[in-house]
Design a protein around this motif. Sequence first.
Motif, PDB file in Angstrom:
ATOM      1  N   VAL A 180       8.103  51.445  10.588  1.00  0.00           N
ATOM      2  CA  VAL A 180       8.635  50.479  11.341  1.00  0.00           C
ATOM      3  C   VAL A 180       8.007  50.479  12.763  1.00  0.00           C
ATOM      4  O   VAL A 180       8.225  51.289  13.501  1.00  0.00           O
ATOM      5  N   LEU A 181       7.425  49.348  12.962  1.00  0.00           N
ATOM      6  CA  LEU A 181       6.706  49.261  14.327  1.00  0.00           C
ATOM      7  C   LEU A 181       7.670  49.222  15.360  1.00  0.00           C
ATOM      8  O   LEU A 181       8.688  48.762  15.316  1.00  0.00           O
ATOM      9  N   PRO A 182       7.241  49.681  16.587  1.00  0.00           N
ATOM     10  CA  PRO A 182       8.193  49.506  17.709  1.00  0.00           C
ATOM     11  C   PRO A 182       8.983  48.566  18.089  1.00  0.00           C
ATOM     12  O   PRO A 182      10.219  48.717  18.642  1.00  0.00           O
ATOM     13  N   GLN A 183       8.281  47.224  18.055  1.00  0.00           N
ATOM     14  CA  GLN A 183       8.939  45.949  18.259  1.00  0.00           C
ATOM     15  C   GLN A 183      10.203  45.885  17.364  1.00  0.00           C
ATOM     16  O   GLN A 183      11.018  44.673  18.132  1.00  0.00           O
ATOM     17  N   TRP A 184      10.421  46.117  16.426  1.00  0.00           N
ATOM     18  CA  TRP A 184      11.512  46.227  15.521  1.00  0.00           C
ATOM     19  C   TRP A 184      12.785  47.327  15.678  1.00  0.00           C
ATOM     20  O   TRP A 184      13.731  47.121  15.090  1.00  0.00           O
ATOM     21  N   ILE A 185      12.447  48.098  16.671  1.00  0.00           N
ATOM     22  CA  ILE A 185      13.412  49.036  16.841  1.00  0.00           C
ATOM     23  C   ILE A 185      14.037  48.997  18.234  1.00  0.00           C
ATOM     24  O   ILE A 185      13.286  48.587  19.396  1.00  0.00           O
ATOM     25  N   ARG A 186      15.345  48.792  18.203  1.00  0.00           N
ATOM     26  CA  ARG A 186      16.040  48.769  19.538  1.00  0.00           C
ATOM     27  C   ARG A 186      16.155  49.718  20.235  1.00  0.00           C
ATOM     28  O   ARG A 186      16.202  51.075  19.725  1.00  0.00           O
ATOM     29  N   PRO A 187      16.165  49.652  21.772  1.00  0.00           N
ATOM     30  CA  PRO A 187      16.258  50.721  22.773  1.00  0.00           C
ATOM     31  C   PRO A 187      17.603  51.649  22.305  1.00  0.00           C
ATOM     32  O   PRO A 187      18.601  51.223  21.951  1.00  0.00           O
TER      33      PRO A 187
ATOM     34  N   ARG B 209       1.570  52.352  -6.513  1.00  0.00           N
ATOM     35  CA  ARG B 209       2.008  52.730  -5.146  1.00  0.00           C
ATOM     36  C   ARG B 209       1.340  52.174  -3.949  1.00  0.00           C
ATOM     37  O   ARG B 209       1.887  51.606  -3.070  1.00  0.00           O
ATOM     38  N   GLY B 210      -0.119  52.282  -4.010  1.00  0.00           N
ATOM     39  CA  GLY B 210      -0.646  51.557  -2.815  1.00  0.00           C
ATOM     40  C   GLY B 210      -0.407  50.256  -2.359  1.00  0.00           C
ATOM     41  O   GLY B 210      -0.123  49.650  -1.380  1.00  0.00           O
ATOM     42  N   GLN B 211      -0.463  49.317  -3.535  1.00  0.00           N
ATOM     43  CA  GLN B 211      -0.088  47.920  -3.443  1.00  0.00           C
ATOM     44  C   GLN B 211       1.272  47.619  -3.051  1.00  0.00           C
ATOM     45  O   GLN B 211       1.721  46.927  -2.252  1.00  0.00           O
ATOM     46  N   VAL B 212       2.367  48.598  -3.927  1.00  0.00           N
ATOM     47  CA  VAL B 212       3.616  48.482  -3.355  1.00  0.00           C
ATOM     48  C   VAL B 212       3.997  48.688  -1.990  1.00  0.00           C
ATOM     49  O   VAL B 212       4.856  48.166  -1.446  1.00  0.00           O
ATOM     50  N   LYS B 213       3.342  49.893  -1.617  1.00  0.00           N
ATOM     51  CA  LYS B 213       3.606  50.209  -0.253  1.00  0.00           C
ATOM     52  C   LYS B 213       3.111  49.289   0.702  1.00  0.00           C
ATOM     53  O   LYS B 213       3.938  48.939   1.999  1.00  0.00           O
ATOM     54  N   LEU B 214       2.096  48.591   0.476  1.00  0.00           N
ATOM     55  CA  LEU B 214       1.454  47.829   1.460  1.00  0.00           C
ATOM     56  C   LEU B 214       2.556  46.405   1.511  1.00  0.00           C
ATOM     57  O   LEU B 214       2.824  45.954   2.726  1.00  0.00           O
ATOM     58  N   SER B 215       2.803  46.022   0.444  1.00  0.00           N
ATOM     59  CA  SER B 215       3.959  44.860   0.266  1.00  0.00           C
ATOM     60  C   SER B 215       5.076  45.103   1.003  1.00  0.00           C
ATOM     61  O   SER B 215       5.613  44.481   2.006  1.00  0.00           O
ATOM     62  N   ALA B 216       5.606  46.391   0.886  1.00  0.00           N
ATOM     63  CA  ALA B 216       6.653  46.700   1.558  1.00  0.00           C
ATOM     64  C   ALA B 216       6.478  47.045   3.109  1.00  0.00           C
ATOM     65  O   ALA B 216       7.327  46.417   3.876  1.00  0.00           O
ATOM     66  N   TRP B 217       5.460  47.484   3.394  1.00  0.00           N
ATOM     67  CA  TRP B 217       5.293  47.658   4.827  1.00  0.00           C
ATOM     68  C   TRP B 217       5.277  46.286   5.538  1.00  0.00           C
ATOM     69  O   TRP B 217       5.638  45.956   6.549  1.00  0.00           O
ATOM     70  N   THR B 218       4.471  45.364   4.967  1.00  0.00           N
ATOM     71  CA  THR B 218       4.294  43.867   5.420  1.00  0.00           C
ATOM     72  C   THR B 218       5.574  43.245   5.584  1.00  0.00           C
ATOM     73  O   THR B 218       6.111  42.634   6.438  1.00  0.00           O
ATOM     74  N   MET B 219       6.602  43.573   4.675  1.00  0.00           N
ATOM     75  CA  MET B 219       8.017  42.872   4.381  1.00  0.00           C
ATOM     76  C   MET B 219       8.776  43.510   5.725  1.00  0.00           C
ATOM     77  O   MET B 219       9.592  42.953   6.312  1.00  0.00           O
TER      78      MET B 219
ATOM     79  N   MET C  95      -4.100  46.152   9.167  1.00  0.00           N
ATOM     80  CA  MET C  95      -3.858  46.931   8.160  1.00  0.00           C
ATOM     81  C   MET C  95      -3.288  48.118   8.438  1.00  0.00           C
ATOM     82  O   MET C  95      -3.819  48.614   9.654  1.00  0.00           O
ATOM     83  N   PRO C  96      -2.524  48.662   7.937  1.00  0.00           N
ATOM     84  CA  PRO C  96      -1.696  50.022   8.195  1.00  0.00           C
ATOM     85  C   PRO C  96      -2.781  51.320   7.849  1.00  0.00           C
ATOM     86  O   PRO C  96      -3.535  51.039   6.965  1.00  0.00           O
ATOM     87  N   THR C  97      -2.699  52.352   8.694  1.00  0.00           N
ATOM     88  CA  THR C  97      -3.550  53.298   8.591  1.00  0.00           C
ATOM     89  C   THR C  97      -2.480  54.685   7.840  1.00  0.00           C
ATOM     90  O   THR C  97      -1.358  54.322   8.016  1.00  0.00           O
TER      91      THR C  97
ATOM     92  N   ASN D 224      11.412  57.823  12.585  1.00  0.00           N
ATOM     93  CA  ASN D 224      10.627  56.901  11.886  1.00  0.00           C
ATOM     94  C   ASN D 224       9.259  57.591  11.092  1.00  0.00           C
ATOM     95  O   ASN D 224       8.834  58.441  11.576  1.00  0.00           O
ATOM     96  N   SER D 225       9.216  57.084   9.754  1.00  0.00           N
ATOM     97  CA  SER D 225       8.347  57.427   8.948  1.00  0.00           C
ATOM     98  C   SER D 225       6.949  57.046   9.224  1.00  0.00           C
ATOM     99  O   SER D 225       6.669  56.218   9.914  1.00  0.00           O
ATOM    100  N   ARG D 226       5.981  57.876   8.670  1.00  0.00           N
ATOM    101  CA  ARG D 226       4.468  57.305   8.806  1.00  0.00           C
ATOM    102  C   ARG D 226       4.180  56.637   7.422  1.00  0.00           C
ATOM    103  O   ARG D 226       4.793  57.287   6.385  1.00  0.00           O
ATOM    104  N   TYR D 227       3.380  55.923   7.405  1.00  0.00           N
ATOM    105  CA  TYR D 227       2.606  55.291   6.413  1.00  0.00           C
ATOM    106  C   TYR D 227       2.438  56.182   4.952  1.00  0.00           C
ATOM    107  O   TYR D 227       2.722  55.738   3.882  1.00  0.00           O
ATOM    108  N   GLU D 228       1.795  57.215   5.426  1.00  0.00           N
ATOM    109  CA  GLU D 228       1.314  58.138   4.287  1.00  0.00           C
ATOM    110  C   GLU D 228       2.466  59.050   3.617  1.00  0.00           C
ATOM    111  O   GLU D 228       2.419  59.629   2.486  1.00  0.00           O
ATOM    112  N   ASP D 229       3.727  58.915   4.151  1.00  0.00           N
ATOM    113  CA  ASP D 229       4.860  59.719   3.892  1.00  0.00           C
ATOM    114  C   ASP D 229       5.488  59.183   2.519  1.00  0.00           C
ATOM    115  O   ASP D 229       5.233  58.160   2.045  1.00  0.00           O
TER     116      ASP D 229
END
Length: 127
Positions: A25-32, A72-82, A17-19, A38-43
Amino acid sequence: MTISALAAAEDPYVLPMPTPDSLVVLPQWIRPGNVHPNSRYEDLVWFLAPLIDNPSTSLFKIHWTKCPEPLRGQVKLSAWTMINGQLRPTYLRTRGVRALSRTSAPDMRRVDLAGSLAGEARHHRPR
């Protein structure tokens, strides 16, 4: 350790679960070499540029102020998961050869549009 934490540790397809301080965007999805911020979940604005490596592609953002506060909370969680999730290969095999395990940044722009439409519908509903 909770059951969900154990499941996440053992299963790479289960996201924690995000805090409020979690990266959008988690680091594993960002290319070197990708230097986009990168934004924070609360932004209230999420920059999706860390997902984009093509310099000729538009840099997308999701503006959460357009999404109604109660949703907003439900849609943000769905978007973050996507953004950070990945579909299991066993599921993809049932979906055909065109199935993708992840979506793209332009697809995520639709989340922004959906939030705007939900706000418009709520604003214009009959009383």
